[in-house]
Design a protein around this motif. Structure first.
Motif, short mmCIF file in Angstrom:
data_model
loop_
_atom_site.label_atom_id
_atom_site.label_comp_id
_atom_site.label_asym_id
_atom_site.label_seq_id
_atom_site.Cartn_x
_atom_site.Cartn_y
_atom_site.Cartn_z
N GLU A 142 23.09 72.68 57.28
CA GLU A 142 24.24 73.34 55.98
C GLU A 142 25.15 71.96 55.36
O GLU A 142 25.28 71.91 56.93
N GLY B 36 28.69 70.53 54.09
CA GLY B 36 29.72 70.94 52.63
C GLY B 36 30.23 69.58 52.08
O GLY B 36 30.48 68.44 53.11
N LEU C 101 33.81 68.38 49.95
CA LEU C 101 34.76 68.80 50.13
C LEU C 101 35.55 67.99 49.39
O LEU C 101 35.05 66.61 49.53
N ARG D 193 31.00 64.45 52.30
CA ARG D 193 30.26 65.37 53.02
C ARG D 193 30.00 65.75 55.02
O ARG D 193 30.67 64.58 55.28
N PHE E 170 28.30 71.17 58.53
CA PHE E 170 29.34 72.96 57.87
C PHE E 170 29.36 72.80 59.28
O PHE E 170 30.47 74.13 59.67
N TYR F 259 31.96 76.27 62.89
CA TYR F 259 31.65 76.79 61.45
C TYR F 259 33.28 76.46 60.81
O TYR F 259 34.16 77.22 60.25
N PHE G 71 35.72 75.11 58.23
CA PHE G 71 35.38 75.72 57.22
C PHE G 71 35.51 77.29 56.86
O PHE G 71 35.44 77.75 55.59
N SER G 72 34.64 77.78 57.41
CA SER G 72 34.37 79.41 57.36
C SER G 72 35.31 80.24 58.43
O SER G 72 35.13 81.40 58.46
N HIS H 81 31.01 81.39 49.77
CA HIS H 81 30.34 80.87 51.18
C HIS H 81 29.46 81.71 51.46
O HIS H 81 28.23 81.96 52.07
N PHE I 154 39.22 75.69 46.66
CA PHE I 154 39.49 75.82 48.58
C PHE I 154 40.66 75.76 48.60
O PHE I 154 41.54 74.91 48.75
N LEU J 132 35.02 72.68 47.43
CA LEU J 132 34.52 72.89 48.64
C LEU J 132 33.01 73.72 47.96
O LEU J 132 32.64 74.96 47.71
N MET K 112 29.10 74.20 49.48
CA MET K 112 27.80 74.59 50.44
C MET K 112 27.05 74.73 50.52
O MET K 112 26.31 74.96 49.38
#
Lengths: 376, 334
Positions: free
Chosen positions: A2, A4, A6, A14, A17, A316, A318-319, A349, A361, A371, A373
């Motif tokens: 994956e 990400g 941004l 890039r 992720f 992860y 960003f999760s 996502h 985001f 964002l 994914m």
């Protein structure tokens, strides 16, 4: 893997992720996501333009990628309603405007819509103090109907049981005996779960001091509009969508802050609870609707300690607290092309699991950009 | 006496008995300036110290980050106006003794205490008392400040706080007059020098393109004149409050302006946009990533990896201006 993507307006990065490290991956889906993100800067959480952003972005993504499954979520009304005093008269107009955006998407794309209202809101009735306890209490975020107690003293248990606004205090063992679920769920769960009565929230460490006027209303049932089948509970929805996808392009559309009372279309009633636990707008409800699994099957219990999930090596990044991508979501299970757009950060996502998922985001109402994914 | 002058900041407000000054947090009790909301807070968060942000002090640790209410500035772009420019009374809903604050820091596995949501000068007696209790218990106190305190308070703050981040918003009086509502930047520059004589200091500058980006070279020269190895956090400001409609600064433009500053200052960071590639600490000699960080949105960041040993670059051995080695463990209170 994956990737990400941004986008913070006029500048894109890039990243892997999983690790958050910059990567120089090229892929046609990434190019599509980059073009869509660049063309649609997010207007912010505190305006209904967020709903228009979801539809505009989805239409653009649909035109460029032509998916068969589309996941959409509209959170604008929820985010605005929390922080604005409302007299109720504006709600109908907002619901109408929101469903007009959904209709615009459906009319332009021809997707078969399956629409779920995630429940209504109610006025905030009060706050429950946790900072005066002897033990550690955890009630993170803006909207804290659950708190966790870690190593509470006998006094703590007595105080919390009696405190105004508390609905119940349940030990981890009793909770497990009633709900079952995964070992991972209980590995990080508090010693005691504390649930607030409807309309009450907890206050204490890690709780935002922004003034809230409304909170999610726990509902036993939520509305489902569907012409592709029937369901009795929220965990039945993924199977119905997957069945529908065998014969037609189908969109699952989640609408926050709309319950049975304000849902403007004909609807079925979906059971929205597991035992006494009633889902409210958040990760548990999103994942139940998209993966068919209840919250106890995921390793993120209510009342968890936020800082246990945010260390140097946490994957992860960003999760939020999620350390793996849920693998049973519709997007992951469906073999065809899939895409998602939503303005619920992180949950879009996570719950969609689609080839491309685009979301705003925003953190704590601060809008940083967009964002995407992308599975490559 | 019927009133007096508040000496906590350089506004020097005239206070009447029972009245209040610009920041709304002090009054005159007949003999002296006193706090209206002693030991009261609006919020408390467990944060990475890098998220506050402090990049060169106790890296990799958690800090109990406290917030109050009120401010002696009126920055038109303020991101925290809901606490800084609102009536403090309803916001300051937590009454926490210094002992309770220390107990919370201990419970939540924090190694320090910080005050980083609004201006600490408007609650200085409370924080001075907290510092004494916290220091004795082994928890250093740090603050984020706009630097507009009186010189007496600057000296006190430098002695009471083990780490301070001062926001130097521009280096022209006109910016401070038009955008922050105070006459001059000279006070802030003076106080940075005072604070640095007593404690660890980092500097922050929010960039509003077209308003203060031209000040970047002069700010860099000033910081270098105070301490050539000071950490400088440059933020891409996302204007809110009275300037919410203003366009966001262009990252490439701001970063190009910072390239020249990096020739003068080895520790220039550029953040407040997710995915920034300028939040890690690089060794000026061998360019090893001494502390690797990731920006997740916001002014701070999260640490990802370390190459720092006994205060030196683990690759070439150059001493780094960083107080404290990172711990080997993550969070975990008692």
């Amino acid at each position: 893997m994956e990737v990400g993507l941004l986008d913070v307006v006029e500048w894109q990065t890039r990243v892997d992720f999983r690790t958050g490290q910059p990567v120089a991956v090229q892929h046609p889906r990434l190019d599509i996501a980059a073009q869509v993100c660049a063309a649609h800067p997010y207007p912010g959480d505190m305006t209904m333009d967020g709903a228009r952003w979801v539809t505009d972005t989805a239409l653009d993504l649909n035109a460029r990628y032509e998916p068969e499954f589309f996941f959409l979520d509209y959170a604008s009304m929820y985010l605005q309603s929390l922080f604005k005093r409302k007299d109720g008269s504006g709600d109908k107009a907002q619901v109408a405007a929101l469903f007009a955006e959904i209709q615009r998407f459906v009319d332009a794309t021809g997707f078969e819509p399956v629409i779920v209202g995630l429940g209504g809101l109610m006025p905030l009735r009060g706050r429950i103090e946790t900072i005066d306890l002897d033990g550690l209490a955890s009630a993170s975020g803006m909207n804290t109907r659950f708190a966790g107690m870690f190593a509470p003293s006998p006094r703590d248990l007595g105080v919390m049981t009696e405190r105004e606004g508390v609905e119940r205090v349940v030990s981890r063992e009793d909770f497990r005996a009633e709900f079952g679920g995964s070992d991972a769920f209980y590995a990080t769960s508090p010693d005691y779960f504390v649930l607030a009565q409807p309309g009450y929230l907890f206050r204490g460490v890690n709780v935002s001091c922004r003034t809230l006027y409304n909170v999610p209303e726990p509902s036993d049932e939520i509305p489902l509009y569907s012409a592709v089948g029937t369901c009795s509970t929220i965990i039945d929805v993924p199977a119905m969508i997957l069945q529908s996808l065998t014969s037609r392009r189908t969109a699952l559309i989640l609408v926050e802050a709309v319950g049975c009372e304000s849902f403007p279309l004909p609807y079925q009633r979906l059971s929205n609870h597991l035992h006494w636990y009633r889902y409210c707008m958040g990760p548990g409800q999103y994942l139940a609707l998209t993966s068919g699994k209840h919250f106890v099957d995921y390793p993120y219990p209510p009342g968890y300690r936020l800082e246990l999930f945010e260390n140097e090596d946490t994957p992860y990044p960003f999760s939020g607290v999620f350390q793996e991508m849920p693998n049973q979501t519709i997007g992951r299970r469906f073999g065809g092309r899939s895409a998602a757009v939503g303005n619920r950060s992180i949950l879009t996502h996570l719950a969609a699991g689609t080839d491309i998922a685009i979301e705003c985001f925003a953190r704590g109402l601060y809008s940083h950009g967009v964002l995407a994914m992308v599975r490559v | 006496m019927s009133g007096g002058v508040c000496g906590f900041c350089e506004r020097r407000c005239r206070l009447e008995v029972g009245g209040k000054g610009y920041c709304q947090t002090y009054t005159w009790d007949g003999e002296q300036t006193v706090e209206r909301f002693s030991h009261r807070y609006s919020c408390q968060f467990v944060n990475h110290i890098e998220g506050v942000p402090f990049y060169h002090f106790m890296p990799g640790t958690w800090t109990l980050n406290l917030g109050g209410a009120g401010c002696n500035f009126d920055c038109q772009y303020c991101s925290n106006a809901y606490v800084a420019r609102s009536d403090p009374e309803p916001l300051l809903s937590y009454h926490l003794s210094p002992q309770k604050v220390v107990a919370l820091a201990r419970q939540y596995g924090c190694k320090s205490i910080s005050f980083g949501i609004n201006e600490p000068t408007v609650a200085w007696p409370t924080l001075r008392e907290l510092s004494a209790v916290a220091e004795q218990a082994g928890y250093p106190l740090g603050v984020l400040t706009n630097g507009y305190m009186s010189s007496d308070v600057a000296v006190e703050m430098g002695k009471a706080c083990r780490f301070v981040n001062v926001s130097l918003k521009a280096i022209t009086d006109s910016f401070y007059q038009e955008r922050a509502g105070v006459p001059s930047c000279e006070v802030v520059m003076r106080n940075i020098e005072i604070l640095r004589r007593h404690t660890h200091v980092e500097v922050s500058t929010p960039i509003v393109q077209g308003l203060n980006d031209a000040d970047i070279p002069a700010i860099a020269r000033f910081i270098a004149s105070v301490d050539g190895e000071m950490a400088w956090h440059v933020f891409r400001l996302l204007p809110e409050y009275k300037m919410a409609d203003r366009e966001r600064p262009r990252i490439q433009d701001v970063n190009a302006a910072l390239e020249e500053a990096r020739q003068l200052l080895p520790f220039v960071y550029f953040a407040n946009f997710v995915g920034s590639q300028w939040v890690s600490t690089l060794c000026p000699d061998c360019h090893n990533a001494v502390i690797e960080r990731i920006n997740l949105g916001g002014c701070g960041s999260r640490p990802r990896a370390y190459s720092l040993k006994n205060g030196k670059c683990a690759s070439c051995g150059r001493p780094m201006p960083i107080e404290g080695d990172p711990p080997n463990q993550g969070a975990g209170g008692e």
